[in-house]
Design a protein around this motif. Structure first.
Motif, PDB file in Angstrom:
ATOM      1  N   ILE A  81       1.622 -23.569 -33.267  1.00 53.46           N
ATOM      2  CA  ILE A  81       1.114 -22.205 -33.151  1.00 53.46           C
ATOM      3  C   ILE A  81       2.340 -21.318 -33.046  1.00 53.46           C
ATOM      4  CG2 ILE A  81      -0.282 -20.589 -31.832  1.00 53.46           C
ATOM      5  CD1 ILE A  81      -1.738 -22.973 -30.623  1.00 53.46           C
ATOM      6  N   SER A  82       2.588 -20.510 -34.085  1.00 51.72           N
ATOM      7  CA  SER A  82       3.824 -19.742 -34.068  1.00 51.72           C
ATOM      8  C   SER A  82       3.717 -18.499 -34.934  1.00 51.72           C
ATOM      9  CB  SER A  82       4.976 -20.611 -34.570  1.00 51.72           C
ATOM     10  OG  SER A  82       6.210 -19.985 -34.348  1.00 51.72           O
ATOM     11  N   VAL A  83       4.554 -17.531 -34.635  1.00 52.38           N
ATOM     12  CA  VAL A  83       4.704 -16.375 -35.503  1.00 52.38           C
ATOM     13  C   VAL A  83       5.428 -16.859 -36.745  1.00 52.38           C
ATOM     14  CG1 VAL A  83       5.815 -14.140 -35.774  1.00 52.38           C
ATOM     15  CG2 VAL A  83       4.804 -14.766 -33.583  1.00 52.38           C
ATOM     16  N   GLU A  84       4.851 -16.607 -37.895  1.00 44.43           N
ATOM     17  CA  GLU A  84       5.466 -17.052 -39.145  1.00 44.43           C
ATOM     18  C   GLU A  84       6.525 -16.033 -39.544  1.00 44.43           C
ATOM     19  OE1 GLU A  84       4.023 -19.067 -43.312  1.00 44.43           O
ATOM     20  OE2 GLU A  84       2.547 -18.320 -41.913  1.00 44.43           O
ATOM     21  N   ALA A  85       7.734 -16.242 -39.061  1.00 42.16           N
ATOM     22  CA  ALA A  85       8.814 -15.289 -39.296  1.00 42.16           C
ATOM     23  C   ALA A  85       9.468 -15.495 -40.655  1.00 42.16           C
ATOM     24  CB  ALA A  85       9.857 -15.410 -38.185  1.00 42.16           C
ATOM     25  N   LYS A  86       9.465 -16.715 -41.148  1.00 38.88           N
ATOM     26  CA  LYS A  86      10.058 -17.031 -42.442  1.00 38.88           C
ATOM     27  C   LYS A  86       9.022 -17.748 -43.289  1.00 38.88           C
ATOM     28  CE  LYS A  86      14.689 -17.589 -40.543  1.00 38.88           C
ATOM     29  NZ  LYS A  86      15.788 -18.523 -40.331  1.00 38.88           N
ATOM     30  N   SER A  87       9.149 -17.608 -44.581  1.00 32.61           N
ATOM     31  CA  SER A  87       8.155 -18.193 -45.480  1.00 32.61           C
ATOM     32  C   SER A  87       8.116 -19.717 -45.415  1.00 32.61           C
ATOM     33  CB  SER A  87       8.402 -17.744 -46.919  1.00 32.61           C
ATOM     34  OG  SER A  87       9.677 -18.168 -47.349  1.00 32.61           O
ATOM     35  N   ASP A  88       9.195 -20.336 -44.970  1.00 36.27           N
ATOM     36  CA  ASP A  88       9.205 -21.802 -44.920  1.00 36.27           C
ATOM     37  C   ASP A  88       8.846 -22.367 -43.546  1.00 36.27           C
ATOM     38  OD1 ASP A  88      11.567 -21.077 -43.613  1.00 36.27           O
ATOM     39  OD2 ASP A  88      12.716 -22.729 -44.467  1.00 36.27           O
ATOM     40  N   ASP A  89       8.445 -21.525 -42.584  1.00 36.78           N
ATOM     41  CA  ASP A  89       8.102 -22.009 -41.241  1.00 36.78           C
ATOM     42  C   ASP A  89       6.987 -23.045 -41.268  1.00 36.78           C
ATOM     43  OD1 ASP A  89      10.044 -20.441 -40.143  1.00 36.78           O
ATOM     44  OD2 ASP A  89       8.679 -19.087 -39.083  1.00 36.78           O
ATOM     45  N   ARG A  90       5.948 -22.770 -42.051  1.00 32.38           N
ATOM     46  CA  ARG A  90       4.820 -23.698 -42.146  1.00 32.38           C
ATOM     47  C   ARG A  90       5.282 -25.050 -42.690  1.00 32.38           C
ATOM     48  NH1 ARG A  90      -0.673 -23.031 -42.412  1.00 32.38           N
ATOM     49  NH2 ARG A  90      -0.441 -20.787 -42.373  1.00 32.38           N
ATOM     50  N   ALA A  91       6.045 -25.032 -43.755  1.00 29.37           N
ATOM     51  CA  ALA A  91       6.543 -26.285 -44.348  1.00 29.37           C
ATOM     52  C   ALA A  91       7.444 -27.027 -43.371  1.00 29.37           C
ATOM     53  CB  ALA A  91       7.290 -25.991 -45.649  1.00 29.37           C
ATOM     54  N   ARG A  92       8.300 -26.306 -42.667  1.00 32.05           N
ATOM     55  CA  ARG A  92       9.174 -26.937 -41.674  1.00 32.05           C
ATOM     56  C   ARG A  92       8.353 -27.593 -40.565  1.00 32.05           C
ATOM     57  NH1 ARG A  92      13.247 -23.117 -39.096  1.00 32.05           N
ATOM     58  NH2 ARG A  92      13.895 -25.038 -38.080  1.00 32.05           N
ATOM     59  N   ALA A  93       7.250 -26.945 -40.176  1.00 31.69           N
ATOM     60  CA  ALA A  93       6.384 -27.511 -39.124  1.00 31.69           C
ATOM     61  C   ALA A  93       5.805 -28.850 -39.575  1.00 31.69           C
ATOM     62  CB  ALA A  93       5.266 -26.539 -38.770  1.00 31.69           C
ATOM     63  N   PHE A  94       5.312 -28.901 -40.805  1.00 30.53           N
ATOM     64  CA  PHE A  94       4.757 -30.160 -41.313  1.00 30.53           C
ATOM     65  C   PHE A  94       5.852 -31.207 -41.507  1.00 30.53           C
ATOM     66  CE2 PHE A  94       1.223 -27.300 -42.579  1.00 30.53           C
ATOM     67  CZ  PHE A  94       0.218 -27.950 -41.859  1.00 30.53           C
ATOM     68  N   ALA A  96       8.485 -31.527 -39.720  1.00 28.45           N
ATOM     69  CA  ALA A  96       8.857 -32.022 -38.389  1.00 28.45           C
ATOM     70  C   ALA A  96       7.823 -32.999 -37.843  1.00 28.45           C
ATOM     71  CB  ALA A  96       9.033 -30.854 -37.420  1.00 28.45           C
ATOM     72  N   GLY A  97       6.580 -32.917 -38.356  1.00 27.32           N
ATOM     73  CA  GLY A  97       5.549 -33.851 -37.910  1.00 27.32           C
ATOM     74  C   GLY A  97       4.289 -33.225 -37.366  1.00 27.32           C
ATOM     75  N   CYS A  98       4.134 -31.912 -37.492  1.00 30.20           N
ATOM     76  CA  CYS A  98       2.907 -31.263 -37.008  1.00 30.20           C
ATOM     77  C   CYS A  98       1.732 -31.631 -37.908  1.00 30.20           C
ATOM     78  CB  CYS A  98       3.076 -29.743 -36.982  1.00 30.20           C
ATOM     79  SG  CYS A  98       4.262 -29.183 -35.740  1.00 30.20           S
ATOM     80  N   ASN A  99       0.560 -31.730 -37.301  1.00 22.98           N
ATOM     81  CA  ASN A  99      -0.658 -32.048 -38.036  1.00 22.98           C
ATOM     82  C   ASN A  99      -1.354 -30.808 -38.580  1.00 22.98           C
ATOM     83  OD1 ASN A  99      -0.399 -34.107 -35.597  1.00 22.98           O
ATOM     84  ND2 ASN A  99      -1.294 -35.170 -37.333  1.00 22.98           N
ATOM     85  N   GLU A 100      -1.191 -29.681 -37.891  1.00 20.02           N
ATOM     86  CA  GLU A 100      -1.826 -28.406 -38.262  1.00 20.02           C
ATOM     87  C   GLU A 100      -0.850 -27.293 -37.955  1.00 20.02           C
ATOM     88  OE1 GLU A 100      -5.062 -27.468 -39.267  1.00 20.02           O
ATOM     89  OE2 GLU A 100      -5.908 -29.481 -39.302  1.00 20.02           O
ATOM     90  N   TYR A 101      -1.126 -26.120 -38.533  1.00 21.81           N
ATOM     91  CA  TYR A 101      -0.285 -24.945 -38.279  1.00 21.81           C
ATOM     92  C   TYR A 101      -1.175 -23.718 -38.179  1.00 21.81           C
ATOM     93  CZ  TYR A 101       3.440 -21.489 -38.819  1.00 21.81           C
ATOM     94  OH  TYR A 101       4.308 -20.452 -38.629  1.00 21.81           O
ATOM     95  N   PHE A 102      -1.033 -22.969 -37.100  1.00 22.44           N
ATOM     96  CA  PHE A 102      -1.727 -21.701 -36.915  1.00 22.44           C
ATOM     97  C   PHE A 102      -0.684 -20.606 -36.739  1.00 22.44           C
ATOM     98  CE2 PHE A 102      -5.140 -24.544 -35.892  1.00 22.44           C
ATOM     99  CZ  PHE A 102      -6.288 -23.870 -36.251  1.00 22.44           C
ATOM    100  N   SER A 103      -0.854 -19.511 -37.482  1.00 25.56           N
ATOM    101  CA  SER A 103       0.025 -18.353 -37.332  1.00 25.56           C
ATOM    102  C   SER A 103      -0.534 -17.434 -36.250  1.00 25.56           C
ATOM    103  CB  SER A 103       0.099 -17.566 -38.636  1.00 25.56           C
ATOM    104  OG  SER A 103       0.714 -18.321 -39.639  1.00 25.56           O
ATOM    105  N   LYS A 104       0.368 -16.841 -35.465  1.00 29.27           N
ATOM    106  CA  LYS A 104      -0.031 -15.829 -34.489  1.00 29.27           C
ATOM    107  C   LYS A 104      -0.136 -14.495 -35.208  1.00 29.27           C
ATOM    108  CE  LYS A 104       2.447 -18.026 -30.675  1.00 29.27           C
ATOM    109  NZ  LYS A 104       3.601 -17.914 -29.787  1.00 29.27           N
ATOM    110  N   PRO A 105      -1.132 -13.702 -34.946  1.00 32.05           N
ATOM    111  CA  PRO A 105      -2.270 -14.002 -34.075  1.00 32.05           C
ATOM    112  C   PRO A 105      -3.210 -15.002 -34.760  1.00 32.05           C
ATOM    113  CG  PRO A 105      -2.596 -11.874 -35.121  1.00 32.05           C
ATOM    114  CD  PRO A 105      -1.237 -12.366 -35.542  1.00 32.05           C
TER     115      PRO A 105
END
Length: 122
Positions: A81-94, A96-105
């Protein structure tokens, strides 16, 4: 009772998440940084981790990577769960091993649904 580890440095965001999870009957443990997250995960052995990615000290990407590489913790689902500050944040999360990604808000309803998908309702 299902235990969720919330890793969030913002008191306001943490309280929103904690209230949303506790209202569904989950037990919540809250920590504020990546170093503490790893220690707490080892002690508490949560069923799921809600991980902010932009944290002081050790960020959420590094903490997630370390959790994924720990044989005692690697099975735990992690929802970023994070503020998507950069376009690659979501990809970096996956990556790293995250199962899901939610942008704030984020939608509390959708977050609850994702948690229930991974660990069920308490």
């Amino acid at each position: 009772m299902s235990v969720i580890l919330v890793v969030e440095d913002s008191h306001e965001n943490a309280q929103l998440i904690i209230t949303a999870m506790e209202s569904r009957g989950y037990e919540v443990v809250w920590v504020k940084d990546g170093n503490t997250a790893i220690d707490a995960a080892l002690q508490v052995r949560p069923e799921l981790i809600l991980m902010d990615l932009r944290l002081p000290e050790k960020d959420g990407w590094q903490a997630t990577y370390e959790i994924r590489n720990n044989p005692h913790l690697s099975h735990i689902p992690i929802i970023a769960i994070s503020v998507e500050a950069k376009s690659d944040d979501r990809a970096r999360a996956f990556d790293a091993g995250c199962n899901e990604y939610f942008s704030k808000p984020f939608s509390v309803v959708e977050l609850r649904e994702a948690v229930a998908h991974y660990i069920g309702m308490p």
